[in-house]
Enzyme design. Structure first.
Site, short mmCIF file in Angstrom:
data_model
loop_
_atom_site.label_atom_id
_atom_site.label_comp_id
_atom_site.label_asym_id
_atom_site.label_seq_id
_atom_site.Cartn_x
_atom_site.Cartn_y
_atom_site.Cartn_z
CG ASP A 9 33.84 42.21 39.14
OD1 ASP A 9 34.90 41.95 39.75
OD2 ASP A 9 33.21 43.28 39.32
CB CYS A 63 33.24 42.08 42.73
SG CYS A 63 32.44 42.80 44.18
CB THR A 114 33.90 46.47 47.27
OG1 THR A 114 32.67 46.10 46.63
CG2 THR A 114 34.38 47.81 46.73
CG HIS A 146 27.97 32.88 65.78
ND1 HIS A 146 27.98 33.97 66.62
CD2 HIS A 146 28.55 31.86 66.47
CE1 HIS A 146 28.53 33.62 67.79
NE2 HIS A 146 28.90 32.35 67.71
CG HIS A 201 24.74 30.27 66.50
ND1 HIS A 201 24.66 31.61 66.80
CD2 HIS A 201 25.61 29.73 67.40
CE1 HIS A 201 25.46 31.88 67.83
NE2 HIS A 201 26.04 30.75 68.20
C1 RB5 Z 1 33.69 47.19 39.23
O1 RB5 Z 1 34.38 48.34 38.88
C2 RB5 Z 1 33.27 47.25 40.67
O2 RB5 Z 1 32.21 48.13 40.82
C3 RB5 Z 1 32.90 45.87 41.18
O3 RB5 Z 1 34.01 45.03 41.05
C4 RB5 Z 1 32.49 45.76 42.63
O4 RB5 Z 1 33.42 46.40 43.44
C5 RB5 Z 1 31.11 46.15 42.94
O5 RB5 Z 1 30.64 46.03 44.08
#
Ligand code: RB5
Length: 141
Positions: free
Chosen positions: A7, A64, A66, A97, A132
């Protein structure tokens, strides 16, 4: 072929990773997004997950902000084992694993140097199989 997607929160890191894949001579398909304009990570998690699940691509890389949201979306697709990683041990073990077929990274969590190490570990580490495989098969069931 490696499927890659992000994203807006992962867009900048995705550019670095695609340059890295090219420098290693590895083919990839970019499933979007294609700019830093705000967008919805489940769209790209789903697209990359389908490409891996249907055999179009052998492995996938998702980014993304996180790594969490996009991995949650990918793991909804049957046959996908998407691991969020921000350390080298986890990236290696996700292959040894768990036979992870997608790695998810946080563009706001890891810097580009670490991210490229994580990608290389994910791409280059084999699955150990054996006990595994039984556990991975249990997930599939
Ligand atoms: C977008 O702002 C953010 O929420 C997305 O990139 C991600 O971190 C969601 O898990």
């Amino acid at each position: 072929m490696i499927a890659i997607g992000s994203d807006h929160g992962g867009y900048a890191l995705k550019q670095e990773i695609m340059r890295h894949l090219s420098s290693r001579g590895l083919a990839y398909q970019d499933y979007g997004c294609y700019s830093e304009e705000s967008c919805d990570y489940p769209v790209y998690g789903k697209a990359v997950a389908h490409a891996v699940a249907d055999g179009t691509c052998e492995k996938g890389i998702l980014i993304c902000g996180t790594g969490i949201g996009i991995s949650l979306a990918a793991n909804k697709i049957h046959g996908i084992r998407c691991a969020v990683c921000s350390d080298c041990f986890s990236a290696e073990m996700s292959r040894r694993h768990n036979n992870a077929n997608i790695i998810a990274l946080g563009g706001r969590v890891v810097g580009p140097g670490l991210a490229l190490m994580l990608v290389d570990l994910f791409l280059d580490t084999p699955f150990e199989g054996g006990r595994h495989q039984r556990r991975v098969s249990m997930i599939e069931e």
